[in-house]
Design an enzyme around this catalytic site. Structure first.
Site, PDB file in Angstrom:
ATOM      1  N   VAL A 283      46.426  -2.598  16.655  1.00 21.34           N
ATOM      2  CA  VAL A 283      46.388  -2.313  15.214  1.00 21.34           C
ATOM      3  C   VAL A 283      47.026  -0.956  14.970  1.00 21.34           C
ATOM      4  O   VAL A 283      46.616   0.044  15.552  1.00 21.34           O
ATOM      5  CB  VAL A 283      44.937  -2.292  14.672  1.00 21.34           C
ATOM      6  CG1 VAL A 283      44.920  -1.925  13.195  1.00 21.34           C
ATOM      7  CG2 VAL A 283      44.253  -3.628  14.887  1.00 21.34           C
TER       8      VAL A 283
ATOM      9  N   LYS B 161      45.601  -7.976  12.032  1.00 28.03           N
ATOM     10  CA  LYS B 161      45.102  -6.590  12.145  1.00 28.03           C
ATOM     11  C   LYS B 161      43.857  -6.395  11.274  1.00 28.03           C
ATOM     12  O   LYS B 161      42.923  -5.682  11.664  1.00 28.03           O
ATOM     13  CB  LYS B 161      46.213  -5.611  11.767  1.00 28.03           C
ATOM     14  CG  LYS B 161      47.359  -5.620  12.790  1.00 28.03           C
ATOM     15  CD  LYS B 161      48.592  -4.921  12.274  1.00 28.03           C
ATOM     16  CE  LYS B 161      49.705  -4.890  13.320  1.00 28.03           C
ATOM     17  NZ  LYS B 161      51.007  -4.464  12.774  1.00 28.03           N
TER      18      LYS B 161
ATOM     19  N   GLY C   9      66.295  -2.762  12.753  1.00 28.03           N
ATOM     20  CA  GLY C   9      65.441  -3.229  13.849  1.00 28.03           C
ATOM     21  C   GLY C   9      63.958  -3.253  13.504  1.00 28.03           C
ATOM     22  O   GLY C   9      63.126  -3.497  14.380  1.00 28.03           O
TER      23      GLY C   9
ATOM     24  N   ASP D 209      51.066 -10.910  10.479  1.00 21.46           N
ATOM     25  CA  ASP D 209      50.828  -9.737  11.325  1.00 21.46           C
ATOM     26  C   ASP D 209      49.687  -8.886  10.739  1.00 21.46           C
ATOM     27  O   ASP D 209      48.737  -8.520  11.437  1.00 21.46           O
ATOM     28  CB  ASP D 209      52.139  -8.933  11.402  1.00 21.46           C
ATOM     29  CG  ASP D 209      52.003  -7.631  12.147  1.00 21.46           C
ATOM     30  OD1 ASP D 209      52.119  -7.639  13.379  1.00 21.46           O
ATOM     31  OD2 ASP D 209      51.773  -6.592  11.490  1.00 21.46           O
TER      32      ASP D 209
ATOM     33  N   ARG E  21      60.448 -11.520  32.020  1.00 26.15           N
ATOM     34  CA  ARG E  21      60.876 -12.904  31.869  1.00 26.15           C
ATOM     35  C   ARG E  21      62.106 -13.184  32.744  1.00 26.15           C
ATOM     36  O   ARG E  21      62.223 -14.218  33.343  1.00 26.15           O
ATOM     37  CB  ARG E  21      61.204 -13.137  30.390  1.00 26.15           C
ATOM     38  CG  ARG E  21      61.062 -14.580  30.005  1.00 26.15           C
ATOM     39  CD  ARG E  21      61.175 -14.773  28.513  1.00 26.15           C
ATOM     40  NE  ARG E  21      60.035 -14.213  27.802  1.00 26.15           N
ATOM     41  CZ  ARG E  21      60.036 -13.955  26.507  1.00 26.15           C
ATOM     42  NH1 ARG E  21      61.092 -14.167  25.775  1.00 26.15           N
ATOM     43  NH2 ARG E  21      58.961 -13.462  25.905  1.00 26.15           N
TER      44      ARG E  21
ATOM     45  N   GLU F 111      43.635  -0.809  21.779  1.00 24.86           N
ATOM     46  CA  GLU F 111      43.958   0.205  20.772  1.00 24.86           C
ATOM     47  C   GLU F 111      45.313  -0.047  20.109  1.00 24.86           C
ATOM     48  O   GLU F 111      45.491   0.156  18.904  1.00 24.86           O
ATOM     49  CB  GLU F 111      43.958   1.595  21.436  1.00 24.86           C
ATOM     50  CG  GLU F 111      44.193   2.750  20.504  1.00 24.86           C
ATOM     51  CD  GLU F 111      43.091   2.901  19.467  1.00 24.86           C
ATOM     52  OE1 GLU F 111      41.989   3.299  19.837  1.00 24.86           O
ATOM     53  OE2 GLU F 111      43.336   2.612  18.289  1.00 24.86           O
TER      54      GLU F 111
ATOM     55  N   ILE G 289      48.294   4.823  15.970  1.00 24.61           N
ATOM     56  CA  ILE G 289      47.122   5.424  15.293  1.00 24.61           C
ATOM     57  C   ILE G 289      45.857   5.042  16.063  1.00 24.61           C
ATOM     58  O   ILE G 289      45.595   3.861  16.265  1.00 24.61           O
ATOM     59  CB  ILE G 289      47.000   4.931  13.829  1.00 24.61           C
ATOM     60  CG1 ILE G 289      48.243   5.279  13.021  1.00 24.61           C
ATOM     61  CG2 ILE G 289      45.747   5.497  13.176  1.00 24.61           C
ATOM     62  CD1 ILE G 289      48.210   4.782  11.577  1.00 24.61           C
TER      63      ILE G 289
ATOM     64  N   VAL H 112      57.902  -1.148  24.563  1.00 26.31           N
ATOM     65  CA  VAL H 112      56.596  -0.541  24.853  1.00 26.31           C
ATOM     66  C   VAL H 112      56.379  -0.448  26.366  1.00 26.31           C
ATOM     67  O   VAL H 112      55.981   0.600  26.888  1.00 26.31           O
ATOM     68  CB  VAL H 112      55.455  -1.343  24.182  1.00 26.31           C
ATOM     69  CG1 VAL H 112      54.102  -0.692  24.481  1.00 26.31           C
ATOM     70  CG2 VAL H 112      55.678  -1.443  22.677  1.00 26.31           C
TER      71      VAL H 112
END
Ligand code: HSE
Length: 433
Positions: free
Chosen positions: A135, A208, A190, A204, A49, A132, A139, A16
């Site tokens: 979640v 959300k 993955g 997870d 890191r 944003e 979207i 990301v």
């Protein structure tokens, strides 16, 4: 007049972070910021890191291995946190907010754990806290709930908000794979981590659901646990039964109003009618389905993870925070409705799919049916499939109280003629989930 200049620091250069850096480098995205002001964005630091790892597309002179110092730097106007987890991410975010910098984060765990407190801290310091990407990745559901649906009374939100589990269940449905095999495939591609617990046991999805609930209904974000069941016990026979009965099994997150001030937040597998829009969400896709009092049903569909879709959501937040900064304002925190009370899950009603393995002997069915009757659970349909001395009984109940169904299963488990309880999965229908 000089063009305002907004400086960014990014913590995390994984998929990301790298996608975001590349999007920031793309001149065509150095968009004019609205409301009469324009600004330029400048990336001034990227915390990683390990400084020795080569990161394609990231200028190495921007790299630092000290995220706390990046968060504390006076010249960072917006801190983007993409590392995840509670600590030290919380400390970095608080450090930035305390000096009035805005924060954009994709960190669902942290937001679910202490989002209300962080949002208040941002507000007190005249800064934005935007999330944003936390979640359903790409979207834009958070802003839709915050702005477009701000005036709507939302009765229920149902989401497929975990792509890994949706991929596994889709493989089990369309390819006839069993759970272990589908999980291996998800790991090979993955989607699933080497330790898949956070996804398959629905931690997870639960985080959300908490975030969706705060925006849809007004619950506080302070880490209150919600009902959470994962998919690791879903068997191929359950998927097959669901298909024959006109359903598909999905892991769903639900936020639901119950009566005036009651509410239920939960995540669990569910049988979804094949003609429901969520049944058509395949593979690793995510979707959020909302039932508004006035809006009626609404649905968003898109990529719930992945570098570029998630970075797109992050960049949207960065531009929003930059516009706010240029215009000397910030978003106010979401409203918390203190009157809301979580309903005990035993008090919720649903249709259930139950599967029981029994001895195939005279009188067993009558005995089993007697237990259902004693606990006020009415049977809608029953299917028996035999294998040797054993038989599998699959039931769909009528709408029943969860506590009655639980009591039924406990009593059935004590019968010598019952070998095992195979499944107890809620069914989405007109009467609730
Ligand atoms: N692991 C998540 C998923 C993506 O499979 O959807 C990040 O929340």
């Amino acid at each position: 007049m000089t063009t305002p200049h907004v400086r960014l620091g990014v913590i995390g250069a994984g998929f990301v972070g790298r996608a975001l850096v590349q999007m920031l480098d793309d001149d065509s995205r150095q968009v004019a910021l609205v409301d009469g002001a324009t600004a330029t964005l400048e990336l001034v630091g990227v915390a990683v890191r390990d400084l020795t790892t080569v990161r394609e597309g990231v200028d190495s002179s921007l790299l630092t291995d000290d995220p706390l110092s990046l968060a504390a730097r006076d010249d960072v106007d917006i801190l983007v946190e993409l590392a995840g987890g509670i600590e030290p991410a919380r400390t970095w975010i608080e450090t930035a907010l305390r000096r009035g910098a805005s924060v954009v984060t994709a960190n669902k765990t942290l937001m679910a754990d202490c989002g209300t407190e962080l949002a208040q801290l941002a507000h007190e310091n005249g800064a934005d806290l935007l999330y944003e990407a936390s979640v359903a990745g790409g979207i834009p559901i958070i802003r839709a709930l915050r702005t477009s649906l701000a005036g709507e009374k939302i009765n229920r939100v149902m989401g497929i908000v975990n792509g890994t589990t949706n991929f596994i269940l889709s493989q089990m449905t369309s390819e006839g794979r069993d759970y272990a095999d589908a999980l291996k495939e998800a790991q090979a591609l993955g989607y699933a981590e080497a330790d898949p617990t956070a996804d398959v046991e629905a931690f997870d999805a639960a985080a959300k659901v908490q975030i969706l609930s705060s925006l849809a209904i007004g619950t506080a974000l302070h880490g209150e646990p919600i009902l959470r069941e994962g998919i690791s016990k879903v068997r191929s026979v359950d998927v097959d039964y669901a298909r024959r009965a006109g359903y598909v099994i999905k892991l769903i997150g639900v936020v639901e109003r119950v009566g005036e001030h009651g509410l239920s937040r939960r995540t669990h597998p569910a049988l979804i009618p094949i003609d429901h829009p969520l049944a058509a969400v395949h593979g690793a896709m995510n979707a959020v389905f909302i039932e508004g009092d006035r809006s009626g049903p609404l649905m968003w569909l898109g990529q719930g993870a992945g570098g570029e879709p998630t970075a797109s959501a992050v960049l949207g937040d960065v531009l929003h925070a930059a516009r706010n900064r240029v215009n000397g304002r910030h978003d106010v925190p979401f409203t918390v409705d203190d009157r809301l009370l979580s309903v005990d899950s035993g008090d919720l009603s649903s249709v259930f799919y139950l599967s029981i393995d029994v001895r195939d002997e005279p009188g067993v069915l009558a005995q089993v049916a007697g237990v259902f009757g004693r606990h006020n659970v009415s049977i809608q349909s029953m299917e028996q499939s035999g294998f040797g001395q054993e038989a599998r009984l699959s039931f769909l109940t009528h709408v029943a109280l969860t506590r009655d169904v639980t009591a039924t299963l406990h009593e059935l488990d004590l019968l010598v003629s019952v070998d095992s309880i195979g499944a107890c999965i809620r069914v989405i229908d007109g009467g609730g989930a």
